[in-house]
Design a protein around this motif. Structure first.
Motif, PDB file in Angstrom:
ATOM      1  N   GLU A 176     -11.113 -39.315 -97.129  1.00 55.22           N
ATOM      2  CA  GLU A 176     -11.771 -40.427 -97.820  1.00 55.22           C
ATOM      3  C   GLU A 176     -13.268 -40.168 -97.988  1.00 55.22           C
ATOM      4  OE1 GLU A 176      -9.994 -42.974 -99.211  1.00 55.22           O
ATOM      5  OE2 GLU A 176      -8.365 -41.674 -98.547  1.00 55.22           O
ATOM      6  N   ILE A 177     -13.876 -39.470 -97.033  1.00 54.29           N
ATOM      7  CA  ILE A 177     -15.282 -39.084 -97.166  1.00 54.29           C
ATOM      8  C   ILE A 177     -15.441 -38.157 -98.365  1.00 54.29           C
ATOM      9  CG2 ILE A 177     -17.172 -37.774 -96.079  1.00 54.29           C
ATOM     10  CD1 ILE A 177     -16.056 -38.808 -93.352  1.00 54.29           C
ATOM     11  N   GLU A 178     -14.518 -37.228 -98.511  1.00 54.54           N
ATOM     12  CA  GLU A 178     -14.561 -36.315 -99.658  1.00 54.54           C
ATOM     13  C   GLU A 178     -14.332 -37.065-100.966  1.00 54.54           C
ATOM     14  OE1 GLU A 178     -11.609 -33.610 -97.930  1.00 54.54           O
ATOM     15  OE2 GLU A 178     -13.124 -32.036 -98.037  1.00 54.54           O
ATOM     16  N   LYS A 179     -13.463 -38.069-100.919  1.00 55.51           N
ATOM     17  CA  LYS A 179     -13.205 -38.893-102.103  1.00 55.51           C
ATOM     18  C   LYS A 179     -14.465 -39.667-102.490  1.00 55.51           C
ATOM     19  CE  LYS A 179     -10.103 -42.632-103.653  1.00 55.51           C
ATOM     20  NZ  LYS A 179      -8.976 -43.512-103.214  1.00 55.51           N
ATOM     21  N   ALA A 180     -15.137 -40.227-101.511  1.00 56.28           N
ATOM     22  CA  ALA A 180     -16.376 -40.965-101.773  1.00 56.28           C
ATOM     23  C   ALA A 180     -17.419 -40.039-102.391  1.00 56.28           C
ATOM     24  CB  ALA A 180     -16.901 -41.578-100.479  1.00 56.28           C
ATOM     25  N   ALA A 181     -17.508 -38.826-101.865  1.00 58.28           N
ATOM     26  CA  ALA A 181     -18.464 -37.846-102.397  1.00 58.28           C
ATOM     27  C   ALA A 181     -18.193 -37.567-103.867  1.00 58.28           C
ATOM     28  CB  ALA A 181     -18.400 -36.558-101.579  1.00 58.28           C
ATOM     29  N   SER A 182     -16.928 -37.398-104.193  1.00 56.11           N
ATOM     30  CA  SER A 182     -16.555 -37.105-105.573  1.00 56.11           C
ATOM     31  C   SER A 182     -16.923 -38.260-106.501  1.00 56.11           C
ATOM     32  CB  SER A 182     -15.050 -36.828-105.648  1.00 56.11           C
ATOM     33  OG  SER A 182     -14.640 -36.608-106.976  1.00 56.11           O
ATOM     34  N   ILE A 183     -16.693 -39.477-106.056  1.00 56.25           N
ATOM     35  CA  ILE A 183     -16.967 -40.655-106.886  1.00 56.25           C
ATOM     36  C   ILE A 183     -18.453 -40.788-107.200  1.00 56.25           C
ATOM     37  CG2 ILE A 183     -16.981 -43.204-106.868  1.00 56.25           C
ATOM     38  CD1 ILE A 183     -14.278 -43.031-105.377  1.00 56.25           C
ATOM     39  N   ILE A 184     -19.315 -40.468-106.222  1.00 57.05           N
ATOM     40  CA  ILE A 184     -20.759 -40.645-106.455  1.00 57.05           C
ATOM     41  C   ILE A 184     -21.424 -39.353-106.943  1.00 57.05           C
ATOM     42  CG2 ILE A 184     -20.915 -42.529-104.814  1.00 57.05           C
ATOM     43  CD1 ILE A 184     -22.216 -40.644-102.817  1.00 57.05           C
ATOM     44  N   GLY A 185     -20.599 -38.325-107.227  1.00 57.20           N
ATOM     45  CA  GLY A 185     -21.130 -37.130-107.871  1.00 57.20           C
ATOM     46  C   GLY A 185     -21.667 -36.066-106.952  1.00 57.20           C
ATOM     47  N   VAL A 186     -21.210 -36.055-105.687  1.00 54.67           N
ATOM     48  CA  VAL A 186     -21.611 -35.001-104.750  1.00 54.67           C
ATOM     49  C   VAL A 186     -20.471 -33.996-104.672  1.00 54.67           C
ATOM     50  CG1 VAL A 186     -22.229 -34.437-102.374  1.00 54.67           C
ATOM     51  CG2 VAL A 186     -23.105 -36.534-103.437  1.00 54.67           C
ATOM     52  N   SER A 187     -20.713 -32.781-105.157  1.00 57.61           N
ATOM     53  CA  SER A 187     -19.646 -31.776-105.233  1.00 57.61           C
ATOM     54  C   SER A 187     -19.794 -30.722-104.135  1.00 57.61           C
ATOM     55  CB  SER A 187     -19.686 -31.096-106.601  1.00 57.61           C
ATOM     56  OG  SER A 187     -20.960 -30.513-106.825  1.00 57.61           O
ATOM     57  N   ASN A 188     -18.740 -29.921-103.982  1.00 54.46           N
ATOM     58  CA  ASN A 188     -18.739 -28.805-103.022  1.00 54.46           C
ATOM     59  C   ASN A 188     -19.137 -29.246-101.619  1.00 54.46           C
ATOM     60  OD1 ASN A 188     -18.120 -26.940-105.130  1.00 54.46           O
ATOM     61  ND2 ASN A 188     -20.284 -26.950-105.713  1.00 54.46           N
ATOM     62  N   SER A 208     -26.166 -48.400 -98.859  1.00 55.43           N
ATOM     63  CA  SER A 208     -25.223 -47.475 -98.230  1.00 55.43           C
ATOM     64  C   SER A 208     -24.442 -46.659 -99.250  1.00 55.43           C
ATOM     65  CB  SER A 208     -24.237 -48.259 -97.370  1.00 55.43           C
ATOM     66  OG  SER A 208     -23.413 -49.069 -98.199  1.00 55.43           O
ATOM     67  N   ILE A 209     -23.783 -45.633 -98.733  1.00 54.20           N
ATOM     68  CA  ILE A 209     -22.852 -44.859 -99.566  1.00 54.20           C
ATOM     69  C   ILE A 209     -21.756 -45.778-100.085  1.00 54.20           C
ATOM     70  CG2 ILE A 209     -21.137 -43.011 -99.532  1.00 54.20           C
ATOM     71  CD1 ILE A 209     -22.900 -41.582 -97.453  1.00 54.20           C
ATOM     72  N   HIS A 210     -21.274 -46.688 -99.255  1.00 58.30           N
ATOM     73  CA  HIS A 210     -20.247 -47.634 -99.689  1.00 58.30           C
ATOM     74  C   HIS A 210     -20.720 -48.424-100.904  1.00 58.30           C
ATOM     75  CE1 HIS A 210     -16.986 -50.508 -99.566  1.00 58.30           C
ATOM     76  NE2 HIS A 210     -17.868 -51.495 -99.534  1.00 58.30           N
ATOM     77  N   ASP A 211     -21.982 -48.823-100.927  1.00 62.33           N
ATOM     78  CA  ASP A 211     -22.521 -49.560-102.073  1.00 62.33           C
ATOM     79  C   ASP A 211     -22.471 -48.699-103.336  1.00 62.33           C
ATOM     80  OD1 ASP A 211     -23.102 -51.732-100.432  1.00 62.33           O
ATOM     81  OD2 ASP A 211     -25.180 -51.117-100.105  1.00 62.33           O
ATOM     82  N   LEU A 212     -22.843 -47.448-103.216  1.00 62.78           N
ATOM     83  CA  LEU A 212     -22.817 -46.546-104.378  1.00 62.78           C
ATOM     84  C   LEU A 212     -21.399 -46.369-104.907  1.00 62.78           C
ATOM     85  CD1 LEU A 212     -25.241 -43.686-103.201  1.00 62.78           C
ATOM     86  CD2 LEU A 212     -25.756 -45.544-104.809  1.00 62.78           C
ATOM     87  N   VAL A 213     -20.443 -46.223-103.987  1.00 57.61           N
ATOM     88  CA  VAL A 213     -19.044 -46.070-104.396  1.00 57.61           C
ATOM     89  C   VAL A 213     -18.555 -47.331-105.088  1.00 57.61           C
ATOM     90  CG1 VAL A 213     -16.681 -45.698-103.596  1.00 57.61           C
ATOM     91  CG2 VAL A 213     -18.554 -44.389-102.576  1.00 57.61           C
ATOM     92  N   ALA A 214     -18.878 -48.490-104.520  1.00 56.61           N
ATOM     93  CA  ALA A 214     -18.419 -49.774-105.073  1.00 56.61           C
ATOM     94  C   ALA A 214     -18.953 -50.009-106.481  1.00 56.61           C
ATOM     95  CB  ALA A 214     -18.834 -50.913-104.158  1.00 56.61           C
ATOM     96  N   GLU A 215     -20.156 -49.542-106.760  1.00 58.82           N
ATOM     97  CA  GLU A 215     -20.721 -49.712-108.107  1.00 58.82           C
ATOM     98  C   GLU A 215     -19.992 -48.840-109.131  1.00 58.82           C
ATOM     99  OE1 GLU A 215     -24.896 -49.027-107.728  1.00 58.82           O
ATOM    100  OE2 GLU A 215     -25.252 -50.893-106.635  1.00 58.82           O
ATOM    101  N   LYS A 216     -19.379 -47.767-108.655  1.00 58.61           N
ATOM    102  CA  LYS A 216     -18.610 -46.890-109.551  1.00 58.61           C
ATOM    103  C   LYS A 216     -17.155 -47.321-109.645  1.00 58.61           C
ATOM    104  CE  LYS A 216     -21.764 -43.583-110.327  1.00 58.61           C
ATOM    105  NZ  LYS A 216     -22.215 -43.126-111.661  1.00 58.61           N
ATOM    106  N   ASP A 217     -16.580 -47.746-108.504  1.00 54.90           N
ATOM    107  CA  ASP A 217     -15.143 -48.037-108.460  1.00 54.90           C
ATOM    108  C   ASP A 217     -14.864 -48.979-107.279  1.00 54.90           C
ATOM    109  OD1 ASP A 217     -12.351 -48.008-108.158  1.00 54.90           O
ATOM    110  OD2 ASP A 217     -12.176 -45.922-108.850  1.00 54.90           O
ATOM    111  N   LYS A 218     -14.787 -50.264-107.543  1.00 48.96           N
ATOM    112  CA  LYS A 218     -14.617 -51.252-106.464  1.00 48.96           C
ATOM    113  C   LYS A 218     -13.291 -51.074-105.731  1.00 48.96           C
ATOM    114  CE  LYS A 218     -17.618 -54.923-108.194  1.00 48.96           C
ATOM    115  NZ  LYS A 218     -17.705 -56.351-108.619  1.00 48.96           N
TER     116      LYS A 218
END
Length: 418
Positions: free
Chosen positions: A396-408, A327-337
């Motif tokens: 928070e969706i936008e924050k998650a996008a930023s953490i995993i490198g999805v811009s704009n 999931s996207i949550h998994d990707l975010v957690a690997e960058k910033d728990k």
């Protein structure tokens, strides 16, 4: 050496081996699982639509209070997976282009059947009182249309008749109108109250044209199934050259952008804006999503559940099976728990807030159309609190996008200010 001693040595050796590190979740894994989720949701939408179709067939064959009630319950059940599918709409053009034939609203129901004398339709809509069920030919502008034989194809062709988006001839809401009739209660308690006798053929038919009303309901149900069968195949792993194969052939980053844009746009512009803010600010029951059945609270909740599903990679199927995966949550957690925990908490909060709308309807008999009434301060506040929870979730969706490198990302606001 005894066998017991040998087994003990093997056990010690295995226990002493270093733990194998769990493979990191890849972006491609997440996009692939997203496609799996979509296929499961659309499969369930199709299955429940087929169950609805059987209930409609039973109603048409033997109209009674019992068969009408069963068809209504089947319609409500069919909304559960479908509303969870709308999170796939905004990020995937193939879904957005297709969606209108199934879920367009609000509709000028006078296009389809009889309505109350004080019926208020969209200004300038020439098809608003066409009443297809009571006429074998209708006139819109300078055009005469033969509607003698009601088929799925005819109904599809009549959508947006005369260029008006309010002329919705097909989909869940057309079926809803035929099962419930108009909700004439305004912001007071109560839904539509169509009688089963509207489907009695011959003696006992009320409001005329019961045979054509039954034909329209049957054809609408078949069209819904046809449309869902097509979309289910678009996400199937066993179909060649479908949308799923196109999505997975793209870069994983582009797939993630579609996921996040779809979540954010449903959360903000569509659900918080079009489906809640518009109705609240205008105190308008005409802008209520499931306005004939008073099922709006569930439709809003399951829209939110769909957003939650995509973020967490989970979906509870109608048979009780739980589908989980990367999931996207998994990707975010690997960058910033820490950030992952905070983001998920906002998703949980938004879902809990939308649950308060369900509780209001089911426990207090205060449905969405009552909550948005001009004089209902507590109800207005409850709806507004739900809107703000969706606004926070979108951030928070936008924050998650930023953490995993999805811009704009820029989720669609539908021109609403929050």
């Amino acid at each position: 050496m005894t066998k017991t001693f040998t087994r003990s040595l093997i056990a010690v050796a295995l226990f002493s081996l270093p733990a194998v590190a769990q493979a990191a979740t890849t972006k491609q894994d997440v996009v692939t699982h997203y496609a799996d989720l979509a296929h499961s949701v659309y499969s369930d939408a199709l299955t429940t639509a087929q169950t609805l179709d059987k209930a409609i067939a039973a109603l048409v064959a033997n109209p009674s209070e019992q068969t009408l009630s069963a068809a209504r319950e089947a319609w409500k059940a069919s909304r559960v997976p479908y509303q969870q599918s709308e999170v796939f709409r905004f990020g995937n053009g193939i879904v957005d282009d297709w969606e209108g034939q199934l879920n367009a609203w609000p509709l000028d129901e006078g296009l389809i059947d009889y309505v109350a004398k004080d019926y208020q339709h969209e200004l300038g809509n020439e098809g608003a009182n066409a009443n297809i069920i009571s006429n074998k030919k209708i006139n819109v502008g300078n055009k005469e249309i033969d509607v003698a034989k009601i088929t799925p194809e005819l109904i599809a062709d009549l959508n947006e008749l005369g260029g008006s988006e309010a002329n919705v001839a097909s989909g869940y809401h057309a079926i809803e109108f035929l099962l419930w009739g108009q909700d004439l209660n305004g912001t007071d308690s109560g839904a539509g109250d169509r009688k089963f006798t509207d489907f009695v053929k011959g003696e006992g038919c009320t409001n005329g044209n019961c045979d054509r009303r039954a034909d329209y309901l049957t054809a609408s149900s078949q069209l819904l199934i046809n449309d869902l069968q097509w979309m289910e195949k678009q996400w199937s792993a066993t179909e060649a050259k479908n949308y799923r194969s196109e999505l997975l052939a793209e870069s994983a980053d582009n797939g993630l952008r579609k996921m996040l844009f779809g979540m954010g746009s449903l959360s903000l512009g569509e659900l918080a804006g079009e489906r809640m803010k518009v109705a609240l600010e205008a105190n308008s029951t005409e802008d209520e999503h499931d306005c004939f059945s008073d099922n709006t609270h569930n439709s809003h909740y399951y829209n939110e559940q769909g957003i939650f599903n995509v973020y967490t990679g989970s979906y509870t199927r109608v048979n009780g099976e739980v589908l989980t995966g990367p999931s996207i949550h998994d990707l975010v957690a690997e960058k910033d728990k820490k950030a992952a925990a905070e983001i998920k908490a906002e998703f949980v909060q938004a879902r809990a807030q939308l649950q308060t709308l369900v509780d209001s309807a089911e426990k207090e008999n205060q449905h969405f159309d009552q909550l948005i009434a001009a004089g209902n301060k507590a109800g207005n506040a409850l709806v507004n609190k739900s809107i703000m929870a969706l606004v926070k979730q979108t951030a928070e969706i936008e924050k998650a996008a930023s953490i995993i490198g999805v811009s704009n990302l820029n989720p669609d606001t539908a021109d609403h200010q929050f």
